[in-house]
Design a protein around this motif. Structure first.
Motif, short mmCIF file in Angstrom:
data_model
loop_
_atom_site.label_atom_id
_atom_site.label_comp_id
_atom_site.label_asym_id
_atom_site.label_seq_id
_atom_site.Cartn_x
_atom_site.Cartn_y
_atom_site.Cartn_z
N LYS A 329 89.95 53.24 63.82
CA LYS A 329 88.50 53.05 63.80
C LYS A 329 88.09 52.11 62.67
O LYS A 329 88.65 52.14 61.57
CB LYS A 329 87.79 54.39 63.60
N LYS A 330 87.09 51.30 62.94
CA LYS A 330 86.44 50.51 61.91
C LYS A 330 85.41 51.41 61.23
O LYS A 330 84.52 51.96 61.89
CB LYS A 330 85.74 49.29 62.52
N ILE A 331 85.52 51.57 59.94
CA ILE A 331 84.71 52.56 59.22
C ILE A 331 83.60 51.89 58.43
O ILE A 331 83.83 50.91 57.72
CB ILE A 331 85.58 53.41 58.28
N VAL A 332 82.40 52.45 58.56
CA VAL A 332 81.28 52.09 57.70
C VAL A 332 81.03 53.25 56.75
O VAL A 332 80.74 54.36 57.20
CB VAL A 332 80.00 51.79 58.52
N PHE A 333 81.18 53.01 55.47
CA PHE A 333 80.94 54.05 54.48
C PHE A 333 79.55 53.91 53.88
O PHE A 333 79.07 52.79 53.64
CB PHE A 333 81.94 53.95 53.31
N ILE A 334 78.91 55.06 53.63
CA ILE A 334 77.76 55.13 52.73
C ILE A 334 78.25 55.94 51.54
O ILE A 334 78.73 57.06 51.71
CB ILE A 334 76.55 55.81 53.39
N ILE A 335 78.13 55.37 50.35
CA ILE A 335 78.69 56.03 49.17
C ILE A 335 77.62 56.16 48.09
O ILE A 335 76.95 55.18 47.75
CB ILE A 335 79.90 55.26 48.60
N GLY A 336 77.49 57.37 47.56
CA GLY A 336 76.63 57.62 46.41
C GLY A 336 77.34 58.57 45.47
O GLY A 336 77.81 59.63 45.88
N ILE A 337 77.48 58.20 44.21
CA ILE A 337 78.34 58.92 43.27
C ILE A 337 77.60 59.14 41.95
O ILE A 337 76.76 58.33 41.55
CB ILE A 337 79.64 58.12 43.02
N LEU A 338 77.94 60.20 41.26
CA LEU A 338 77.42 60.44 39.92
C LEU A 338 78.29 59.72 38.89
O LEU A 338 79.51 59.66 39.03
CB LEU A 338 77.38 61.93 39.61
N LYS A 339 77.66 59.17 37.86
CA LYS A 339 78.38 58.32 36.90
C LYS A 339 79.36 59.09 36.02
O LYS A 339 80.26 58.49 35.43
CB LYS A 339 77.39 57.55 36.03
N ASP A 340 79.21 60.42 35.95
CA ASP A 340 80.14 61.18 35.11
C ASP A 340 81.37 61.65 35.88
O ASP A 340 82.18 62.43 35.36
CB ASP A 340 79.43 62.37 34.44
N LYS A 341 81.52 61.18 37.11
CA LYS A 341 82.72 61.49 37.90
C LYS A 341 83.73 60.35 37.76
O LYS A 341 83.39 59.24 37.35
CB LYS A 341 82.35 61.69 39.38
N ASP A 342 84.98 60.63 38.14
CA ASP A 342 86.02 59.60 38.13
C ASP A 342 85.86 58.76 39.39
O ASP A 342 86.68 58.82 40.31
CB ASP A 342 87.40 60.27 38.07
N TYR A 343 84.80 57.97 39.40
CA TYR A 343 84.45 57.28 40.65
C TYR A 343 85.42 56.16 41.00
O TYR A 343 85.59 55.83 42.17
CB TYR A 343 83.01 56.77 40.61
N MET A 344 86.09 55.57 40.02
CA MET A 344 87.06 54.51 40.34
C MET A 344 88.23 55.07 41.15
O MET A 344 88.71 54.43 42.09
CB MET A 344 87.56 53.83 39.07
N ALA A 345 88.68 56.27 40.81
CA ALA A 345 89.76 56.89 41.58
C ALA A 345 89.30 57.17 43.01
O ALA A 345 90.08 57.02 43.97
CB ALA A 345 90.21 58.18 40.91
N MET A 346 88.04 57.55 43.19
CA MET A 346 87.49 57.80 44.52
C MET A 346 87.41 56.51 45.32
O MET A 346 87.75 56.45 46.50
CB MET A 346 86.12 58.46 44.40
N ILE A 347 86.94 55.46 44.65
CA ILE A 347 86.81 54.16 45.31
C ILE A 347 88.17 53.63 45.74
O ILE A 347 88.34 53.15 46.87
CB ILE A 347 86.11 53.16 44.35
N GLU A 348 89.15 53.71 44.85
CA GLU A 348 90.49 53.21 45.16
C GLU A 348 91.09 53.92 46.37
O GLU A 348 91.86 53.33 47.13
CB GLU A 348 91.40 53.39 43.94
N GLU A 349 90.73 55.19 46.55
CA GLU A 349 91.28 55.97 47.65
C GLU A 349 90.65 55.61 48.99
O GLU A 349 91.34 55.51 50.00
CB GLU A 349 91.07 57.46 47.35
N CYS A 350 89.32 55.45 49.02
CA CYS A 350 88.62 55.33 50.29
C CYS A 350 88.17 53.91 50.65
O CYS A 350 88.16 53.54 51.83
CB CYS A 350 87.39 56.24 50.29
N ALA A 351 87.80 53.12 49.67
CA ALA A 351 87.21 51.81 49.96
C ALA A 351 88.11 50.88 50.78
O ALA A 351 87.61 50.14 51.63
CB ALA A 351 86.78 51.12 48.66
N PRO A 352 89.44 50.89 50.59
CA PRO A 352 90.27 50.00 51.41
C PRO A 352 90.22 50.29 52.91
O PRO A 352 90.63 49.44 53.71
CB PRO A 352 91.68 50.25 50.85
N LEU A 353 89.73 51.45 53.30
CA LEU A 353 89.64 51.79 54.72
C LEU A 353 88.40 51.21 55.39
O LEU A 353 88.25 51.30 56.61
CB LEU A 353 89.61 53.32 54.89
#
Length: 427
Positions: A329-353
């Motif tokens: 599937k071609k995925i469209v993500f909507i992402i909203g994150i809190l700044k005190d989370k490890d958001y770079m690790a989250m991005i690295e995991e999901c954004a390439p999809l």
């Protein structure tokens, strides 16, 4: 006091911050004649999977005919979701009445020179009082933060202590190693407690083993090797676990099968302690369990999923789910994150999809601004958009996604509820 005033009072305690410790809640509950001491509990701690596990356990108990108090946090759409009996949220009238009662006790604490309770301490006291008044047979109690010094840990030894998966989150308060985090979670293990443990990393496992030995508690280990997932689709899953064949759940993802197994084992412990829990009630309880906002399917054309993944482990679980269920599937993500989370690790995991990503800012003082999020996303996806509102983000995602496509909104629960409410209103 009416409902609006009750919420204003509760949220007004935010200014007192987060203070881990049991002195405040103990003093407050003593002034309330200790309603928490008149109830029985299953206590659930962990980093991820607590809410789903609570949902499975409480659904099994409800199907077994018990009056089940359920305490969770945070909420998705309404504050009253946090305090429920079986499927029913606390009424606005009951919340207002009990909040007034708790407020009077807080004022008495102040007259005695005590500290003002935090928001979570106040809500926890309200929940205990409500469950006591309504005569709950058992309460499934979710830890707010950590375990050892969490307000919910004011209870005596529970019927069962359940530890879900442990990972890195809230490290400023709980510690920056798995051993330290596990030690805080293990704080809910009282002397002589039955403990159901989700399989952990070895360094966390050792902490739970040691605490159980020190407190003469019985450690019930789970072995997921005996789990066989027979079928899965966007409508649910079917699996075998040991002697239990063809169990079904609605919740999606392999991790939810594991959470269901944790709940099943907790139910078996309760059955050993005299609770009337049959195999039929286990089956129906698991199949009926719902947990909004966690890999929840809201629409099929296009597929629209929401997920409260808000840390690295949650993002890893989400990406694994998407690769398994929707490999092409071609995925469209909507992402909203809190700044005190490890958001770079989250991005690295999901954004390439992603084919497209729409960045939004959750409605929180702790929100990572959409522009800053978008800048972090651009090296993983060439099509990154910024939306000024969540409503516009949802509308844009539906506009750019074909009917056979996939939209996934994930991140902070501060905005997932808004997405959910909007999508359900369109149906």
């Amino acid at each position: 006091m009416n409902y609006g005033q009750a919420l204003e009072y509760i949220h007004g305690a935010l200014k007192f911050g987060i203070k881990l410790g049991l002195d405040n809640i103990q003093e407050l509950l003593e002034l309330m004649d200790n309603p928490h001491k008149k109830l029985k509990y299953v206590h659930v701690a962990g980093t991820n999977g607590k809410g789903s596990t609570v949902a499975f356990i409480s659904s099994i108990l409800k199907e077994s005919g018990y009056r089940v108090g359920i305490y969770t946090s945070p909420y998705i759409e309404r504050f009253t979701e946090r305090i429920r009996i079986n499927s029913d949220e606390i009424s606005k009238e009951d919340l207002a009445r009990i909040t007034q009662y708790v407020k009077e006790k807080v004022e008495l604490m102040a007259l005695r020179g005590g500290n003002h309770p935090t928001e979570f301490e106040i809500v926890t006291a309200i929940a205990f009082q409500y469950f006591y008044e309504k005569g709950c047979d058992i309460v499934v109690l979710e830890v707010g933060l950590g375990g050892r010094f969490d307000s919910t840990n004011i209870i005596d030894a529970p019927l069962a202590a359940v530890i879900t998966t442990i990972s890195y989150d809230h490290m400023a308060r709980l510690g920056n190693t798995l051993e330290k985090i596990a030690f805080e979670k293990a704080g809910i293990i009282k002397y002589g407690t039955d403990v159901v443990l989700y399989p952990q990393a070895p360094e966390a496992d050792r902490v739970f083993e040691e605490v159980c030995r020190e407190r003469d508690s019985r450690l019930h280990r789970l072995f997921f090797e005996s789990v066989n997932i027979k079928d899965f689709s966007i409508d649910g899953q079917e699996f075998d676990y040991g002697e239990f064949k063809s169990l079904k759940i609605r919740l999606l993802g392999e991790h939810q099968v594991k959470n269901a197994v944790v709940a099943l084992e907790a139910a078996l412990i309760l059955a050993q302690k005299g609770y009337s829990i049959s195999e039929d009630s286990i089956r129906k309880g698991l199949s009926d369990a719902k947990w909004p906002g966690r890999l929840e399917l809201l629409k099929k054309e296009p597929i629209f999923l929401i997920d409260g993944a808000h840390n690295a482990e949650g993002a890893q679980t989400l990406s694994g789910f998407l690769k398994t269920y929707f490999p092409h599937k071609k995925i469209v993500f909507i992402i909203g994150i809190l700044k005190d989370k490890d958001y770079m690790a989250m991005i690295e995991e999901c954004a390439p999809l992603a084919e497209y990503i729409i960045a939004v800012s959750p409605n929180s003082d702790r929100a990572l601004p959409a522009k800053a999020l978008a800048q972090s996303l651009e090296c993983y996806c060439k099509n990154v958009l910024i939306s000024d509102t969540i409503v516009n983000a949802v509308a844009k995602s539906l506009d750019i996604t074909p009917k056979d496509g996939l939209i996934c909104a994930f991140g902070s629960l501060y905005y997932i509820g808004e997405v959910r409410n909007m999508l359900l209103s369109l149906e």
